[in-house]
Design a protein around this motif. Structure first.
Motif, PDB file in Angstrom:
ATOM      1  N   THR A   1      57.423   1.426  35.122  1.00 42.71           N
ATOM      2  CA  THR A   1      57.278   2.431  36.183  1.00 42.71           C
ATOM      3  C   THR A   1      56.177   3.422  35.812  1.00 42.71           C
ATOM      4  O   THR A   1      55.448   3.917  36.678  1.00 42.71           O
ATOM      5  CB  THR A   1      58.627   3.135  36.438  1.00 42.71           C
ATOM      6  N   ALA A   2      56.018   3.691  34.513  1.00 42.53           N
ATOM      7  CA  ALA A   2      54.919   4.567  34.068  1.00 42.53           C
ATOM      8  C   ALA A   2      53.570   3.937  34.396  1.00 42.53           C
ATOM      9  O   ALA A   2      52.641   4.627  34.852  1.00 42.53           O
ATOM     10  CB  ALA A   2      55.037   4.830  32.568  1.00 42.53           C
TER      11      ALA A   2
ATOM     12  N   GLU B   1      61.233  12.898  32.341  1.00 50.96           N
ATOM     13  CA  GLU B   1      62.078  12.950  31.152  1.00 50.96           C
ATOM     14  C   GLU B   1      61.600  14.010  30.157  1.00 50.96           C
ATOM     15  O   GLU B   1      62.365  14.528  29.362  1.00 50.96           O
ATOM     16  CB  GLU B   1      62.070  11.574  30.474  1.00 50.96           C
TER      17      GLU B   1
ATOM     18  N   TYR C   1      57.598  10.589  37.580  1.00 50.77           N
ATOM     19  CA  TYR C   1      58.153   9.281  37.262  1.00 50.77           C
ATOM     20  C   TYR C   1      59.016   9.378  36.018  1.00 50.77           C
ATOM     21  O   TYR C   1      58.931  10.334  35.229  1.00 50.77           O
ATOM     22  CB  TYR C   1      57.022   8.258  37.027  1.00 50.77           C
ATOM     23  N   ILE C   2      59.850   8.380  35.863  1.00 52.58           N
ATOM     24  CA  ILE C   2      60.602   8.193  34.624  1.00 52.58           C
ATOM     25  C   ILE C   2      60.611   6.693  34.382  1.00 52.58           C
ATOM     26  O   ILE C   2      60.628   5.902  35.328  1.00 52.58           O
ATOM     27  CB  ILE C   2      62.017   8.795  34.734  1.00 52.58           C
ATOM     28  N   SER C   3      60.551   6.287  33.135  1.00 58.86           N
ATOM     29  CA  SER C   3      60.311   4.870  32.860  1.00 58.86           C
ATOM     30  C   SER C   3      61.096   4.437  31.636  1.00 58.86           C
ATOM     31  O   SER C   3      61.042   5.092  30.591  1.00 58.86           O
ATOM     32  CB  SER C   3      58.802   4.658  32.642  1.00 58.86           C
TER      33      SER C   3
ATOM     34  N   SER D   1      61.124   5.649  39.925  1.00 56.05           N
ATOM     35  CA  SER D   1      62.316   5.467  39.096  1.00 56.05           C
ATOM     36  C   SER D   1      62.596   3.979  38.939  1.00 56.05           C
ATOM     37  O   SER D   1      62.488   3.219  39.903  1.00 56.05           O
ATOM     38  CB  SER D   1      63.539   6.119  39.753  1.00 56.05           C
TER      39      SER D   1
ATOM     40  N   GLU E   1      50.552   5.543  36.813  1.00 55.05           N
ATOM     41  CA  GLU E   1      49.147   5.719  36.438  1.00 55.05           C
ATOM     42  C   GLU E   1      48.228   5.002  37.423  1.00 55.05           C
ATOM     43  O   GLU E   1      47.151   5.500  37.775  1.00 55.05           O
ATOM     44  CB  GLU E   1      48.913   5.206  35.009  1.00 55.05           C
TER      45      GLU E   1
ATOM     46  N   GLY F   1      58.243   1.414  30.290  1.00 48.43           N
ATOM     47  CA  GLY F   1      56.819   1.629  30.514  1.00 48.43           C
ATOM     48  C   GLY F   1      56.283   1.018  31.794  1.00 48.43           C
ATOM     49  O   GLY F   1      55.119   1.231  32.150  1.00 48.43           O
TER      50      GLY F   1
ATOM     51  N   THR G   1      50.075  13.606  37.149  1.00 43.12           N
ATOM     52  CA  THR G   1      51.272  12.798  36.893  1.00 43.12           C
ATOM     53  C   THR G   1      52.174  13.554  35.917  1.00 43.12           C
ATOM     54  O   THR G   1      51.691  14.278  35.036  1.00 43.12           O
ATOM     55  CB  THR G   1      50.907  11.430  36.276  1.00 43.12           C
ATOM     56  N   HIS G   2      53.476  13.362  36.091  1.00 48.55           N
ATOM     57  CA  HIS G   2      54.453  14.125  35.302  1.00 48.55           C
ATOM     58  C   HIS G   2      55.624  13.214  34.915  1.00 48.55           C
ATOM     59  O   HIS G   2      56.256  12.611  35.787  1.00 48.55           O
ATOM     60  CB  HIS G   2      54.982  15.306  36.135  1.00 48.55           C
ATOM     61  N   ASP G   3      55.889  13.153  33.624  1.00 50.29           N
ATOM     62  CA  ASP G   3      57.027  12.375  33.123  1.00 50.29           C
ATOM     63  C   ASP G   3      58.280  13.246  33.236  1.00 50.29           C
ATOM     64  O   ASP G   3      58.434  14.234  32.506  1.00 50.29           O
ATOM     65  CB  ASP G   3      56.753  11.987  31.668  1.00 50.29           C
TER      66      ASP G   3
END
Ligand code: FEO
Length: 427
Positions: free
Chosen positions: A280-281, A305, A273-275, A326, A285, A278, A301-303
């Protein structure tokens, strides 16, 4: 780049180079090439390897070279054979870097019969249709265990499709245990010394070539290896880079390791994900929390960015299911997501489970666009994507958990809830 004085005399003087009794390399060197097919950097150049096999009843040419280097190929061919001796032209792969000199070779040896795989017919038509006058060679479409007799020796064909085009095949000269293997085991290394035992360390070139050419077709590489390993070839003669005769089993083992199916038990779900704010983050989760409710599924989970694309690609290759989140900005998913999705063309993702999600302000196109890309990659989408306007409510976070449960359930069986997932407002 190899220094010019590192070439063999034969390579420097455009002569054929013997690789086994009655077998010659007649390819072309391209040491100045710095980019191949747009996608590969070739800081050491490359070679286009073609071969000539002589039997008591004629000569076979195996593959040709890129059109721009045809003169070099013909000079080498002429140093060991007359055109009238050529009974057969075997094309193990028709990509233009290996078929570029074919029209001219057919003009010079019109009596030769072409031996190609069944799937190569359509490609051959595409290559020859604009040649004037159009060549009309006799064509034999071959499959595994078909063979071509040259009198006292025989070439046997092995159907190895999709390594890395539909048409690819290998050709085996059993009496010398030489396997002409097309792009398999190849690399971009334009070194005129030609043989692996004359060249220093080049494993990085082999690995780089595999990663960019063969990796998306790993399952087909495994199929090809199943055909090749029992042959225990003494020489691997690929279409690019050094001829491999020094303990060739090392290259087979390297390919076995590179193409090994990632361990899949227990099944894994990786959420990327990218947010921007916060939201979309939060969805990511909640999806992870829902998926984690199903025993037996490992969830991460993986950011996007904060990480490296190459590492994410490795994770996706090993995962059984993936989800991409996204926000929508300017009616689109954001660039880091597209960068990651575009990188998936380099691995085998066909059939993996996938889903998309994201928060949006007013229009929310990102989720649909990501789903379109995932379908284009032939991934399975067992649950519809989830779009949430701005900040997720408790009910919407529950819908995220449902998505996670259903995606995980698609891996291990069991049931997610029947909650409706699309909470998006028209926008
Ligand atoms: Fe070297 Fe797939 O051509």
């Amino acid at each position: 780049m190899a220094a010019p004085n590192a070439m063999t005399d034969a390579a420097r003087h455009r002569e054929a180079v013997a690789i086994a009794p009655g077998v010659h390399w007649i390819g072309a060197l391209d040491p100045q090439l710095r980019n191949f097919d747009i996608i590969l950097r070739t800081e050491q150049g490359t070679t286009y390897n073609a071969y000539l096999v002589r039997g008591s009843d004629g000569v076979a040419v195996i593959d040709t070279v890129k059109a721009g280097l045809a003169d070099e190929f013909f000079a080498r061919l002429e140093s060991v054979a007359d055109y009238g001796e050529i009974r057969a032209i075997v094309l193990d792969h028709l990509e233009p870097d290996h078929s570029g000199a074919l029209p001219e070779l057919l003009r010079r040896a019109p009596q030769a019969t072409l031996y190609i795989s069944v799937r190569a017919r359509a490609i051959l038509n595409g290559l020859l249709k604009s040649v004037t006058p159009r060549p009309q060679p006799a064509v034999v479409a071959v499959k595994t265990d078909d063979s071509l007799s040259l009198g006292d020796r025989k070439l046997r064909f092995i159907h190895t499709p999709f390594v890395h085009w539909p048409d690819t095949q290998c050709t085996y000269l059993a009496d010398e245990a030489v396997l002409f293997c097309g792009d398999l085991f190849g690399c971009h290394l334009g070194d005129g010394r030609l043989f692996d035992d004359r060249i220093g360390e080049f494993w990085p070139a082999i690995d780089y070539y595999y990663a960019h050419i063969m990796r998306p077709f790993a399952r087909h590489v495994r199929d090809a290896l199943a055909e090749i390993l029992p042959l225990a070839p003494r020489v691997l003669a690929p279409t690019h880079g050094p001829i491999l005769r020094d303990r060739p089993h090392r290259y087979l083992e390297r390919y076995q390791a590179l193409a090994r199916r990632p361990a899949s038990a227990p099944p894994t779900l990786a959420i990327f994900y990218i947010s921007a704010y916060g939201n979309t983050a939060q969805m990511a989760e909640a999806i992870a929390a829902g998926a984690s409710e199903l025993a037996g599924v490992q969830v991460s989970t993986h950011d996007i960015e904060a990480g490296e694309t190459a590492a994410f690609v490795d994770l996706i290759e090993g995962a059984d299911a993936v989800a991409f989140g996204s926000p929508t900005i300017n009616s689109d998913a954001v660039k880091p997501v597209w960068d990651l999705l575009s990188s998936l063309a380099t691995i085998d993702v066909k059939g993996k489970r996938a889903a998309a999600f994201g928060s949006y302000g007013w229009s929310g196109e990102a989720v649909g666009l990501i789903e379109e890309r995932l379908r284009g990659l032939k991934m399975q989408l067992p649950v519809p994507g989830l779009r949430i306007k701005l900040i997720p409510s408790d009910e919407e976070l529950a819908a995220c958990r449902d998505l996670g449960r259903q995606l995980a359930a698609s891996l291990v069986g069991g049931h997610g809830s029947a909650r409706t997932l699309d909470l998006a407002e028209p926008g």
